[in-house]
Design an enzyme around this catalytic site. Structure first.
Site, PDB file in Angstrom:
ATOM      1  N   PRO A   1       0.838  -1.207   0.000  1.00 54.56           N
ATOM      2  CA  PRO A   1       0.000   0.000   0.000  1.00 54.56           C
ATOM      3  C   PRO A   1       0.868   1.250   0.000  1.00 54.56           C
ATOM      4  O   PRO A   1       2.077   1.181   0.237  1.00 54.56           O
ATOM      5  CB  PRO A   1      -0.768  -0.120   1.324  1.00 54.56           C
ATOM      6  CG  PRO A   1       0.112  -0.953   2.203  1.00 54.56           C
ATOM      7  CD  PRO A   1       0.910  -1.852   1.318  1.00 54.56           C
TER       8      PRO A   1
ATOM      9  N   GLU B   1      -2.966   1.680 -13.794  1.00 57.14           N
ATOM     10  CA  GLU B   1      -4.101   2.608 -13.671  1.00 57.14           C
ATOM     11  C   GLU B   1      -3.508   3.914 -13.177  1.00 57.14           C
ATOM     12  O   GLU B   1      -3.123   4.023 -12.015  1.00 57.14           O
ATOM     13  CB  GLU B   1      -5.131   2.053 -12.685  1.00 57.14           C
ATOM     14  CG  GLU B   1      -5.800   0.776 -13.156  1.00 57.14           C
ATOM     15  CD  GLU B   1      -6.493   0.935 -14.485  1.00 57.14           C
ATOM     16  OE1 GLU B   1      -7.041   2.017 -14.746  1.00 57.14           O
ATOM     17  OE2 GLU B   1      -6.472  -0.008 -15.294  1.00 57.14           O
TER      18      GLU B   1
ATOM     19  N   CYS C   1      -9.015   9.934  -9.242  1.00 56.80           N
ATOM     20  CA  CYS C   1      -8.342   9.807 -10.538  1.00 56.80           C
ATOM     21  C   CYS C   1      -9.264  10.251 -11.668  1.00 56.80           C
ATOM     22  O   CYS C   1      -8.805  10.815 -12.662  1.00 56.80           O
ATOM     23  CB  CYS C   1      -7.865   8.380 -10.747  1.00 56.80           C
ATOM     24  SG  CYS C   1      -9.152   7.150 -10.577  1.00 56.80           S
TER      25      CYS C   1
END
Ligand code: NAD
Length: 511
Positions: free
Chosen positions: A174, A246, A280
């Site tokens: 993470p 991504e 995003c």
């Protein structure tokens, strides 16, 4: 100002401290996993994956359903951890970090069996007389999951559910900005009874992420910035490792003359300020046709002025999650105003709050020579540009290195679909801010600098597998068609067959 700081460490591993961006108070410390630690985690994951892959889809789904039970029962724990390390509004923590993961995990638990079960594919032409084909979706092994800080639970739990339902184990790195949420997620999986080592979390910064890519894993599922995405792609290329990226976006919103102005102005404010603009698919640029421009701006200004910003109680817009991001937001604003942009509301760091708070902002008179219209700002800013007509809006929307998502606002759905088809992005929404990531049926992924490959939906789920075609001869005995010895007679026969198959109307129909 950094919210993550490297501490003095007595042991071999670097220690880091995390502070709340809202209060600036320390909230936790963690040790960065070394390359050796990562290697051990991957080995353990590989061992756990063997028996996990042997389970049926229904058995795997059972674990995921129990994980959802844990989310439901312990939602306050998830919400508190996310708020502590991001300072986001509570509604956003509930919607993004509990509702969305529950929805996504449940979807994959329910639908993976159908999407990933072996498929028989009918062959075309003459081959169908002699062969059968089935495609089997095999797990890849150990998936390395590397995630960012803006949606610490949803952006981890969604790919996790897919990788697991496909039969893989997962080692997760993470973001160092949000290490606590990952620990809560890990704890939920433990309480759900997940097999030991199937899902492991290795804490750390970029060095730990880079070590994960080098550790012998079988796929990288990366979500983060374009700059890091390029490094990840290069590292994966040298190991010939499959990956999905991504990455960031600069999503455009096109407001047509026939748009519902109440809805569109609300969409512009929510799309730009939700999650403090750290989304995003957040609305980074708004193009409005001139006939409605003034009325639209007026409404957006009014709505933005009404937003409440705080670090406690009931509020709409929370803190900026990280120090470096605040510096980017401030530099984009300074560049825009120096080049002639007009600040209608906000435009500065909130002087009344101690933490990292940037006021919800509306800016007009913006242009493409400004970083605010070219680079990802990732802040609570509605940047509005007047355009002559929809054609100019489409041209400007496409004038970007990014291509993640975008939105079109019109009362004519057919026109909206036509415009959406001309926008060069991974996805487009009509009369809504971008919600595509939250719709598990939809494949999600950027074009241009916004990414490579797709996650989510059947396409994304299958990306966690190798699609193995198994071709079988129907009879499995006797002479092999076209085999040795090669003879002139057989060759003449083949040429005759080709002339009949593709040289006559009946043959063409049959083939
Ligand atoms: P980042 O690129 O700085 O970090 C992402 C992750 O990569 C972190 O865990 C980080 O520690 C790790 N990392 C850093 N260097 C690495 C390296 N060399 N090798 C491997 N891992 C490394 O991104 P961020 O600032 O955490 O996240 C914000 C960005 O993420 C924004 O650009 C945002 O648009 C993007 N994002 C994209 C999506 C999407 O689905 N397209 C979703 C959310 C966020």
């Amino acid at each position: 100002m950094a919210i993550v700081e490297v501490l003095e460490s007595e042991g071999p591993r670097r220690r880091m401290q995390v502070r709340s961006p809202a209060s600036l108070e320390p909230i936790g410390e963690f040790e960065c996993a070394s390359a050796e630690d990562v290697g051990v985690a991957v080995q353990r994951a590989r061992a756990a994956q063997q028996s996990w892959a042997a389970l049926s889809f229904d058995e795997r789904a059972g674990y995921l359903v129990r994980l959802v039970d844990q989310f439901v029962a312990r939602q306050d724990e998830v919400i508190d951890a996310v708020i502590a390390e991001t300072g986001k509004a509570r509604t956003e923590a509930i919607g993004m970090e509990v509702f969305s993961p529950c929805d996504a995990i449940s979807y994959y638990a329910k639908h993976a069996k159908k999407i990933l079960s072996p498929q028989r594919r009918k062959l075309h032409g003459v081959m169908r007389l002699t062969k059968t084909l089935r495609v089997v979706y095999q797990p890849l092994g150990v998936v390395g999951l590397i995630t960012p800080w803006n949606g610490p639970v949803v952006l981890s739990a969604t790919p996790l559910a897919q990788a697991l339902m496909a039969g893989n184990a997962v080692v997760h790195k993470p973001s160092e900005v949000t290490p606590l949420s990952a620990l809560v997620l890990k704890s939920l999986t433990e309480a759900a009874g997940f097999p030991e080592d199937l899902y492991q979390v290795v804490q750390g910064d970029g060095a730990t992420g880079a070590a994960l890519i080098e550790s012998g894993i079988d796929k990288v599922s990366f979500t983060g910035s374009v700059a890091t995405g390029r490094k990840v792609a290069a590292a994966c290329a040298s190991r010939l490792l499959p990956f999905t990226l991504e990455l960031g976006g600069k999503d455009a919103m096109i407001v047509c003359a026939d748009a519902d102005l109440e809805r569109a102005s609300a969409g512009a404010v929510l799309g730009s300020c939700m999650n403090t603009g750290h989304y995003c698919c957040g609305t980074e640029r708004v193009y409005v046709v001139e006939s409605i421009y003034e009325r639209f701006v007026e409404k957006v200004v009014e709505r933005t002025r009404a937003l409440r910003q705080s670090n406690s109680g009931e509020f709409d817009v929370g803190a900026v999650f990280s120090g470096p991001q605040l510096a980017i937001i401030e530099s984009h604003m300074a560049d825009a105003t120096a080049k002639g942009a007009t600040v209608r509301v906000g435009g500065r760091r909130n002087p009344d709050l101690k933490g990292l708070f940037f006021e919800p902002t509306v800016v007009t008179d913006v242009d493409h020579d400004m970083a605010l219209m070219n680079e990802e700002t990732f802040g609570p800013i509605v940047a509005i540009k007047k355009v002559r007509d929809e054609e100019e809006a489409i041209r400007l929307a496409n004038q970007s290195d990014y291509g993640l998502n975008g939105s079109v606002w019109t009362s004519d759905l057919e026109k909206g679909i036509e415009i959406a088809g001309r926008i060069h992005t991974g996805g487009v929404c009509i009369n809504d801010m971008t919600l595509t990531y939250g719709v598990p049926e939809a494949p999600f992924g950027g074009r241009k600098a916004s990414g490579l490959g797709q996650v989510n939906g059947p396409e994304g789920l299958r990306g966690y597998c190798h699609a193995q075609p198994i071709l079988a001869d129907r009879r499995g005995k006797g002479k092999i068609q076209g085999g040795y010895p090669y003879t002139r007679k057989a060759e003449d026969g083949m040429q005759k067959f080709i002339r009949i198959l593709w040289g006559t109307p009946l043959g063409r129909w049959l083939s």
